[in-house]
Design an enzyme around this catalytic site. Structure first.
Site, PDB file in Angstrom:
ATOM      1  N   GLY A 168     -10.287   1.953  -0.766  1.00 34.62           N
ATOM      2  CA  GLY A 168      -9.390   2.763  -1.570  1.00 34.62           C
ATOM      3  C   GLY A 168      -8.006   2.134  -1.610  1.00 34.62           C
ATOM      4  N   CYS A 169      -7.224   2.456  -2.625  1.00 32.06           N
ATOM      5  CA  CYS A 169      -5.920   1.811  -2.798  1.00 32.06           C
ATOM      6  C   CYS A 169      -4.952   2.188  -1.675  1.00 32.06           C
ATOM      7  CB  CYS A 169      -5.343   2.124  -4.168  1.00 32.06           C
ATOM      8  SG  CYS A 169      -5.250   3.876  -4.577  1.00 32.06           S
TER       9      CYS A 169
END
Length: 309
Positions: free
Chosen positions: A113-114
């Site tokens: 995930g970012c």
């Protein structure tokens, strides 16, 4: 030439992967027409013809897509949260100690995930070096451009009729149940979830993740933290930058359009700020996915990516 299929190519991450890979001469993209892109039989045929399949889908759809695979040679890179804490999948952040070999040897990669990418890049090396305890209680704030919210949020922010309050940063994840928390804890080996404060602001691309620390909670000093990062990040994709601040400011857009990540440390002998800056659609999404594909195919990991000096 390698065959590549992007399942979910109409979403933000999928579109960026298609855009980037279309120019590659070493790849053949398996493309489905608009009327067939949701046809389960067409998707099944395409995914089983691929050397590498990207899943740019919601969690349940990604799980379903994996169930369609009958060809044991297909390598999968899943950009959803569905498999990020699954021990049978390699977590796709090769710069973290021990993960590169797992990625190269695996056929199932969970793309990070970012927000989680920045947090893990900052915390994991300190855990591995033994300078912070796994039981530590951490906090983290992370500001991102609106493209990280997908098509709906992009449309909202780029609308001429957007509410006036969209012009200021907006904090979310207020219930402390953000979907990136499980991987942040699992990959770092933490015993407690951090207090996590994600913020979206009115700019398209860029991300800045910060983790504050009291020096008393460290078994080293400010310089010791910098030395750990210098040793951990000496490749092309994640780099330590021992930089002065930008006239007292740090821009969340400093890495816009790039696929690498910059790690910095600020503060003094009492209070320290760990900072990771990158593009939420670069090292935070499609850039990381392509890096993982390159590793799976045994080619230079930066091929087709925009990496600074």
């Amino acid at each position: 030439m390698y065959n590549v299929f992007i399942d979910g190519s109409a979403g933000t991450t999928g579109l960026k992967i298609v855009e980037r890979l279309s120019a590659r001469k070493d790849l053949n993209l398996i493309l489905l027409s608009e009327e067939k892109r949701k046809d389960i039989n067409a998707r099944k045929e395409a995914i089983n013809k691929a050397d590498v399949a990207f899943l740019c889908l919601p969690d349940q759809a990604s799980i379903e897509a994996v169930s369609l695979i009958e060809n044991d040679n297909v390598k999968v890179i899943d950009t959803s949260t569905a498999h990020r804490t699954n021990a049978d999948w390699a977590y796709g952040f090769p710069e973290i100690e021990g993960l590169r070999n797992k990625i190269v040897k695996s056929k199932r990669i969970a793309n990070p995930g970012c927000h989680a990418s920045g947090f893990i890049a900052l915390v994991s090396p300190l855990i591995n070096a033994g300078v912070i305890d796994k039981s530590i209680n951490l906090s983290c704030f992370s500001i991102t451009g609106y493209t990280g919210g997908g098509k709906k949020m992009i449309a909202e922010y780029e609308s001429e009729e957007k509410p006036v309050f969209y012009g200021a940063p907006r904090q979310y994840g207020l219930s402390q149940t953000h979907k990136h928390l499980p991987e942040m804890v699992a990959v770092c080996g933490l015993e407690n979830q951090p207090i996590f404060c994600p913020i979206v602001a009115d700019f398209d691309r860029g991300m800045e993740v910060a983790v504050p620390l009291f020096a008393k909670d460290l078994k080293t000093n400010l310089q010791g933290v910098k030395d750990i990062y210098k040793n951990a990040y000496n490749g092309k994709m994640v780099k330590f930058k021992d930089c002065a601040d930008e006239n007292g400011f740090l821009s969340s857009m400093s890495m816009r359009g790039r696929d690498d990540m910059e790690i910095s440390v600020f503060g003094n002998d009492q209070r320290i700020i760990l900072c990771a800056r990158f593009d939420n659609l670069g090292k935070g999404a499609s850039g990381a996915a392509i890096q993982n594909m390159n590793l799976l195919l045994g080619i230079d990991e930066t091929t087709g990516l925009n990496v600074g000096e």
